[in-house]
Design a protein around this motif. Sequence first.
Motif: not given
Length: 387
Positions: A56-58, A113-116, A64-68, A95-97
Amino acid sequence: MSNPVIETEEHRALREAVAALGKRYGREYFARVVAEGAHTDELWAEAAKLGYLGVNLPEEYGGGGGGIVELSLVLEELGAAGCPLLMLVVSPAICGTVIARFGTDEQKQAWLPGLADGSRKMAFGITEPDAGSNSHRITTTARKDRGDWVLNGRKVFISGVDIADATLIVGRTEDARTGRLKPCLFIVPRETPGFGRSPIAMELAAPEKQFELTLDEVRLPAEALVGDEDAGLLQLFAGLNPERIMTAAFALGMGRYALGRALDYARTRQVWKDPIGAHQALAHPLAQAHIELELARLMMQKAAHLYDAGDDMGAGEAANMAKYAAAEAAVHAVDQAVHTLGGNGLTQEYGLASMITAARVARIAPVSREMILNFISHQSLGLPKSY
């Protein structure tokens, strides 16, 4: 479980891939981790390697550039395989969002980057002993002092603080114009002086531990504040809506797993001439549980699509409905699964009895079903508030 009609081919492919990962670990792995008091590190690492944790992260920060929509799918399928990752609700979803939407460039570079890639985790601290579901009664305060922020307060039932690099803390600052307290979000690293944690003994079989937190004159630099000091509830609900959607995914996965176990048993268990699944007294309740799970998933998908489209108000209503519906469906599915197995439903061999308690979590957290009914009654139906 049938393929959802509103999912794309890419979503279905993702669902199948995550389901395959979950199958390689399964309930036996999950139960062993719980019994050993350990964490699901192996599954977390492999899910990270495959790109599922940050779906879900940019993309510019390794996501991945997706979402929830995509992240809820990941959690649902892992849960349906019997090995849900609760920290998916907290670390990338909440948190990431919030950081992706409102964080500074420095915060995004430091954390996303670490959360991803799963190398870092972040917990989320909002609940307080005396506030319960009333976020307006939060007493954790933040004051400015010589360019720093100083936090004082307590939090309770905070998941995964021991394995998180930091906790996103909801505090309240004083509005200089009105004198009223307003919510703000702060990143508090785990080893910050004055930031204490105590484990809470839980009657819950889960790898993730629950903690009470104390913040005693916790001094943070100015850059620990996430977003705009005056944005208040906008930033807070940017995290709470994904939390509700992901809780729905967690519940759906649990319900699907329990239902699957019951169906396997009902198809093969033979007491009289036919398998017990041929008897309507068992077949109909299982069919009803399946229907309820399918309906709840449709509402969850609606909520996720609205949120990813930027409709925060519409997503708020749908997310609450999805969380309510999924929790009720999961509780019913687990209860019916246990009843279908009879005495075997209470044995360690079949692993369903511990889910009786676990299923109730979705009814209680992150907000009770009663508070959701309050929200729907006055926000959706226009009825007067009772509080």
